[in-house]
Write a protein that holds these residues in place. Structure first.
Motif, PDB file in Angstrom:
ATOM      1  N   GLU A 158      75.630  33.078  43.470  1.00 21.52           N
ATOM      2  CA  GLU A 158      75.034  32.240  42.417  1.00 21.52           C
ATOM      3  C   GLU A 158      75.015  32.917  41.054  1.00 21.52           C
ATOM      4  N   THR A 159      74.640  34.197  41.060  1.00 18.92           N
ATOM      5  CA  THR A 159      74.535  34.925  39.791  1.00 18.92           C
ATOM      6  C   THR A 159      75.894  35.004  39.103  1.00 18.92           C
ATOM      7  N   LEU A 160      76.948  35.209  39.887  1.00 20.33           N
ATOM      8  CA  LEU A 160      78.288  35.271  39.301  1.00 20.33           C
ATOM      9  C   LEU A 160      78.656  33.921  38.694  1.00 20.33           C
ATOM     10  N   GLN A 163      77.163  33.410  35.460  1.00 20.06           N
ATOM     11  CA  GLN A 163      77.748  34.216  34.374  1.00 20.06           C
ATOM     12  C   GLN A 163      79.153  33.737  33.971  1.00 20.06           C
ATOM     13  N   LEU A 164      79.590  32.634  34.579  1.00 19.75           N
ATOM     14  CA  LEU A 164      80.895  32.053  34.230  1.00 19.75           C
ATOM     15  C   LEU A 164      80.689  31.033  33.115  1.00 19.75           C
ATOM     16  N   LYS A 165      81.557  31.085  32.093  1.00 16.21           N
ATOM     17  CA  LYS A 165      81.458  30.127  30.988  1.00 16.21           C
ATOM     18  C   LYS A 165      81.734  28.708  31.465  1.00 16.21           C
ATOM     19  N   GLU A 166      81.183  27.734  30.779  1.00 15.28           N
ATOM     20  CA  GLU A 166      81.529  26.332  31.024  1.00 15.28           C
ATOM     21  C   GLU A 166      83.044  26.188  30.801  1.00 15.28           C
ATOM     22  N   GLY A 167      83.725  25.552  31.734  1.00 10.17           N
ATOM     23  CA  GLY A 167      85.188  25.427  31.636  1.00 10.17           C
ATOM     24  C   GLY A 167      85.918  26.657  32.147  1.00 10.17           C
ATOM     25  N   ASP A 189      80.698  20.833  33.707  1.00  2.08           N
ATOM     26  CA  ASP A 189      79.338  20.325  33.456  1.00  2.08           C
ATOM     27  C   ASP A 189      78.318  21.110  34.265  1.00  2.08           C
ATOM     28  N   GLY A 190      78.528  22.420  34.322  1.00  2.00           N
ATOM     29  CA  GLY A 190      77.577  23.289  35.009  1.00  2.00           C
ATOM     30  C   GLY A 190      77.691  23.256  36.524  1.00  2.00           C
ATOM     31  N   ARG A 191      78.620  22.427  37.035  1.00  2.00           N
ATOM     32  CA  ARG A 191      78.747  22.308  38.499  1.00  2.00           C
ATOM     33  C   ARG A 191      80.007  22.976  39.033  1.00  2.00           C
TER      34      ARG A 191
END
Ligand code: SAH
Length: 213
Positions: A158-160, A163-167, A189-191
Motif C-alpha cells: 500500500e505504501t508503495l 508513493q506512485l504519482k497519479e498516472g 484516479d487514485g485507484r
C-alpha cells in the motif's frame, strides 16, 4: 570469448527474438557492462541466459526479465524512478541510462554498499541507494513516476502505491513464495488498474508490507 561480443549476442539472441523492441531499452543493454555487476569468478558467464548469484542468497535476474520489466516501465527519459531490491545494481544502471533520477532500496547493507561502489566505478551519477525496507518506499523523494519491485511480493504494498504519482506505473511480481505473476499497475484516479504480463520467479520481498522474515 570477448565480453563485448557476448554482450552484443545477449541482445541479439535473448532480447530481440523474445519481443523486446523498445530501441532505447536495447541500446541500454548494449551499453551497460553486466559483467561488472557480478562476482569476479562469474564474469565469463555474466551474459548467459539465466539469473546469477550475487551474495546474501540473492540473485541478479536473467537479462530478459530485466529487459521485460524495463520495457514495461515505458520510460521516456525525464522520470523519477524508485527501485526496490538493488541487489547487484545492474537493473539500477539500466534505469539510469533511461530515466532522470533513480532511487534504489536494498535490505542487505553489504549488497547496497557493493552496488553503490559498482555504480560509482561504472560512472552512474543519477542513482541514490539506501539500505532499508523498500516496502515502505522512500518518503523523502516521493512521489515517483515509476516504481519497479525486483523481488516477489505477496500483494501490492500500500505504501508503495501511495508513493506512485497519479498516472504513474509500477512493475511488480505478485504471488506466492515460489512463483509470481509479473504485474503492471497503473494509478488512475487514485485507484489500482492492474494487468498481468507473465509468470516469473523472484526471491521474496521481505519487509513490513511484504513477506515476514
Ligand atoms: N535488481 C537486482 C536484483 C534483485 S534480487 C539486480 O539488478 O541485481 C532482489 C533483491 O531484493 C535482493 O537483493 C533482496 O535482498 C532485495 N530485497 C528483498 N526484500 C527487500 C525489501 N523489503 N527492501 C529492499 N530490498 C529487498
Amino acid at each position: 570469448m570477448d565480453l563485448e561480443i557476448l554482450k552484443k549476442r545477449m541482445v541479439k539472441e535473448q532480447l530481440i527474438p523474445r519481443g523486446i523492441s523498445d530501441r532505447r531499452v536495447l541500446e541500454a543493454f548494449d551499453r551497460v557492462q553486466r559483467h561488472k555487476f557480478v562476482p569476479l569468478d562469474m564474469q565469463k558467464i555474466a551474459y548467459a541466459d539465466n539469473p546469477l548469484p550475487v551474495g546474501e542468497g540473492q540473485t541478479i535476474s536473467q537479462p530478459y526479465m530485466v529487459a521485460l520489466m524495463t520495457e514495461k516501465l515505458a520510460l521516456k527519459g525525464d522520470e523519477k524512478v524508485l527501485e526496490i531490491g538493488t541487489g547487484s545494481g545492474y537493473q539500477a544502471a539500466i534505469l539510469a541510462e533511461l530515466a532522470k533520477e533513480i532511487y534504489s532500496i536494498e535490505r542487505f547493507t553489504m549488497l547496497a554498499e557493493r552496488a553503490r561502489e559498482t555504480l560509482e566505478c561504472t560512472g552512474y551519477k543519477n542513482v541514490k541507494i539506501m539500505t532499508g525496507d523498500g516496502t515502505l518506499g522512500w518518503g523523502e523523494y516521493a512521489p515517483f513516476d515509476r516504481i519497479i519491485v525486483t523481488a516477489g511480493a505477496p500483494h501490492i504494498p500500500e505504501t508503495l502505491f501511495a508513493q506512485l504519482k497519479e498516472g504513474g506505473r509500477m512493475v511488480i511480481p505478485v504471488g506466492g513464495g515460489l512463483s509470481q505473476v509479473l504485474t503492471v499497475v497503473e494509478k488512475e484516479d487514485g485507484r489500482i488498474k492492474a494487468h498481468d504480463i507473465c509468470g516469473c520467479v523472484f526471491v521474496p520481498l521481505v519487509g513490513k508490507e511484504g513477506w515476514k522474515n
